[in-house]
Scaffold this motif. Structure first.
Motif, PDB file in Angstrom:
ATOM      1  N   LEU A 153      -2.442 -10.854  12.453  1.00  9.33           N
ATOM      2  CA  LEU A 153      -3.406 -10.087  11.658  1.00  9.33           C
ATOM      3  C   LEU A 153      -3.273  -8.586  11.875  1.00  9.33           C
ATOM      4  O   LEU A 153      -3.586  -7.797  10.973  1.00  9.33           O
ATOM      5  CB  LEU A 153      -4.836 -10.514  12.002  1.00  9.33           C
ATOM      6  N   ILE A 154      -2.831  -8.187  13.054  1.00  9.17           N
ATOM      7  CA  ILE A 154      -2.802  -6.761  13.383  1.00  9.17           C
ATOM      8  C   ILE A 154      -2.006  -5.970  12.358  1.00  9.17           C
ATOM      9  O   ILE A 154      -2.429  -4.895  11.910  1.00  9.17           O
ATOM     10  CB  ILE A 154      -2.248  -6.553  14.807  1.00  9.17           C
ATOM     11  N   GLY A 155      -0.858  -6.484  11.944  1.00  5.28           N
ATOM     12  CA  GLY A 155      -0.036  -5.781  10.970  1.00  5.28           C
ATOM     13  C   GLY A 155      -0.590  -5.826   9.558  1.00  5.28           C
ATOM     14  O   GLY A 155      -0.154  -5.070   8.682  1.00  5.28           O
ATOM     15  N   ARG A 156      -1.573  -6.697   9.328  1.00  6.27           N
ATOM     16  CA  ARG A 156      -2.167  -6.827   8.002  1.00  6.27           C
ATOM     17  C   ARG A 156      -3.477  -6.054   7.867  1.00  6.27           C
ATOM     18  O   ARG A 156      -4.055  -6.006   6.783  1.00  6.27           O
ATOM     19  CB  ARG A 156      -2.416  -8.308   7.696  1.00  6.27           C
ATOM     20  N   ALA A 157      -3.941  -5.465   8.950  1.00  2.00           N
ATOM     21  CA  ALA A 157      -5.218  -4.742   8.946  1.00  2.00           C
ATOM     22  C   ALA A 157      -4.995  -3.270   8.586  1.00  2.00           C
ATOM     23  O   ALA A 157      -4.188  -2.586   9.217  1.00  2.00           O
ATOM     24  CB  ALA A 157      -5.886  -4.854  10.300  1.00  2.00           C
ATOM     25  N   LYS A 158      -5.723  -2.794   7.599  1.00  2.00           N
ATOM     26  CA  LYS A 158      -5.607  -1.416   7.140  1.00  2.00           C
ATOM     27  C   LYS A 158      -6.967  -0.729   7.251  1.00  2.00           C
ATOM     28  O   LYS A 158      -7.990  -1.305   6.865  1.00  2.00           O
ATOM     29  CB  LYS A 158      -5.123  -1.358   5.688  1.00  2.00           C
ATOM     30  N   VAL A 159      -6.958   0.485   7.764  1.00  2.00           N
ATOM     31  CA  VAL A 159      -8.185   1.268   7.930  1.00  2.00           C
ATOM     32  C   VAL A 159      -7.950   2.676   7.383  1.00  2.00           C
ATOM     33  O   VAL A 159      -7.024   3.367   7.824  1.00  2.00           O
ATOM     34  CB  VAL A 159      -8.601   1.353   9.413  1.00  2.00           C
ATOM     35  N   TYR A 160      -8.781   3.070   6.425  1.00  2.00           N
ATOM     36  CA  TYR A 160      -8.707   4.416   5.859  1.00  2.00           C
ATOM     37  C   TYR A 160     -10.111   5.004   5.827  1.00  2.00           C
ATOM     38  O   TYR A 160     -11.087   4.285   5.608  1.00  2.00           O
ATOM     39  CB  TYR A 160      -8.141   4.393   4.436  1.00  2.00           C
ATOM     40  N   GLY A 161     -10.200   6.309   6.033  1.00  3.56           N
ATOM     41  CA  GLY A 161     -11.509   6.930   6.023  1.00  3.56           C
ATOM     42  C   GLY A 161     -11.495   8.348   5.499  1.00  3.56           C
ATOM     43  O   GLY A 161     -10.500   9.068   5.650  1.00  3.56           O
ATOM     44  N   VAL A 162     -12.595   8.724   4.866  1.00  5.71           N
ATOM     45  CA  VAL A 162     -12.823  10.107   4.461  1.00  5.71           C
ATOM     46  C   VAL A 162     -13.857  10.691   5.405  1.00  5.71           C
ATOM     47  O   VAL A 162     -14.927  10.108   5.603  1.00  5.71           O
ATOM     48  CB  VAL A 162     -13.339  10.178   3.010  1.00  5.71           C
TER      49      VAL A 162
END
Length: 280
Positions: A153-162
């Motif tokens: 799962l680690i490689g499939r987790a995406k985190v983006y923030g403003v």
């Protein structure tokens, strides 16, 4: 069938209700405002945290749980008859929390097997992974199978923030590769992401509206999504952002959470995050 308890820490930003629904145990970090110290989710709620941020003359700070806090959670699993524990933690690149869990796992290893995993993520990147693993644990999967699944799962987790400002990230020492943004803070609304567990620059946008559209496009342009979440860090335009995600499909329902004190300490008010797990 194995009976495995899944443990994570409060940097995952899962609400108490979501954690309970997934049978997840949350070990809290601590937050300090000057000389006052609070326990995330216990003596300080997300709402209280953001109210204090608005009123406090000093920036908050976080501290990792003690190994003893993790050991207590692991012992509780043993007392409840579990066969093992899988502990998923905030990225070791931004916190000492993972090391505290490793220390606790070694201390209690004779009583119950514990696997610790550095998720190299945080907020609902970590939270969605924990929900996914907990769902698999409920089917009776063993500790080895769950640990392998987590690593996948680690490689499939995406985190983006403003974020409205990089002041919190800079002063907290969590800015990583986003440091290059500092020279032009007044003219941009930065978009940040996690790369190998540390905060990096994702994009420079001239207005907040553009930055939010950029954020939404990361989900819209993603490969098929399994789980999707939005994190609201006291942002007044959260409803506008949610509208931008209209039409984004995921296998599980969208989860909207309040960005909690652990990550909020380092991103500041006005933060909006989008986190997702891709199918493959």
């Amino acid at each position: 069938m194995a009976l495995i308890r899944v443990v994570t820490d409060s940097a995952c930003d899962l609400s108490a209700e979501l954690a309970a629904a997934s049978n997840l145990t949350i070990v809290p970090l601590s937050i300090r405002f000057g000389s006052e110290e609070f326990v995330d989710g216990t003596t300080l709620s997300a709402d209280d945290f953001w109210a204090r941020c608005a009123a406090s003359p000093v920036l908050p700070e976080t501290s990792a749980p003690s190994p003893g806090a993790f050991q207590e959670a692991f012992e509780s699993a043993a007392d409840d008859g579990y066969d093992g524990v899988l502990c998923m933690n905030i990225s070791s690149g931004v916190s000492a929390t993972y090391q505290a869990a490793v220390t606790a796992a070694k201390a209690i290893g004779d009583r119950i097997p514990v696997r610790t995993v550095d998720t190299r993520s945080m907020t609902m990147g970590q939270g969605l992974m924990a929900m996914d693993v907990a769902e698999k644990a409920a089917t009776g999967a063993g500790l080895d199978e769950l640990a392998t699944h987590t690593e996948q799962l680690i490689g499939r987790a995406k985190v983006y923030g403003v974020v409205d400002t990089l002041e919190h990230l800079e002063k907290g020492g969590r800015i990583g590769g986003a440091r290059a943004l500092l020279g032009s803070l007044l003219s941009i609304k930065p978009v940040v992401t996690l790369v190998d567990g540390v905060v990096e620059e994702e994009s420079k946008q001239r207005t907040r509206g553009r930055s939010l559209h950029y954020l939404a496009d990361k989900a819209k342009d993603s490969p098929p999504i399994s789980r999707l979440a939005v994190c609201n860090g006291a942002a007044t335009d959260i409803d506008e952002f949610l509208a931008m995600l209209d039409g984004v499909k995921s296998e599980h329902p969208l989860v909207v959470v309040d960005l909690g004190p652990v990550v909020g300490t380092h991103t500041g008010p006005g933060t909006i995050g989008v986190c997702f797990l891709t199918v493959d």
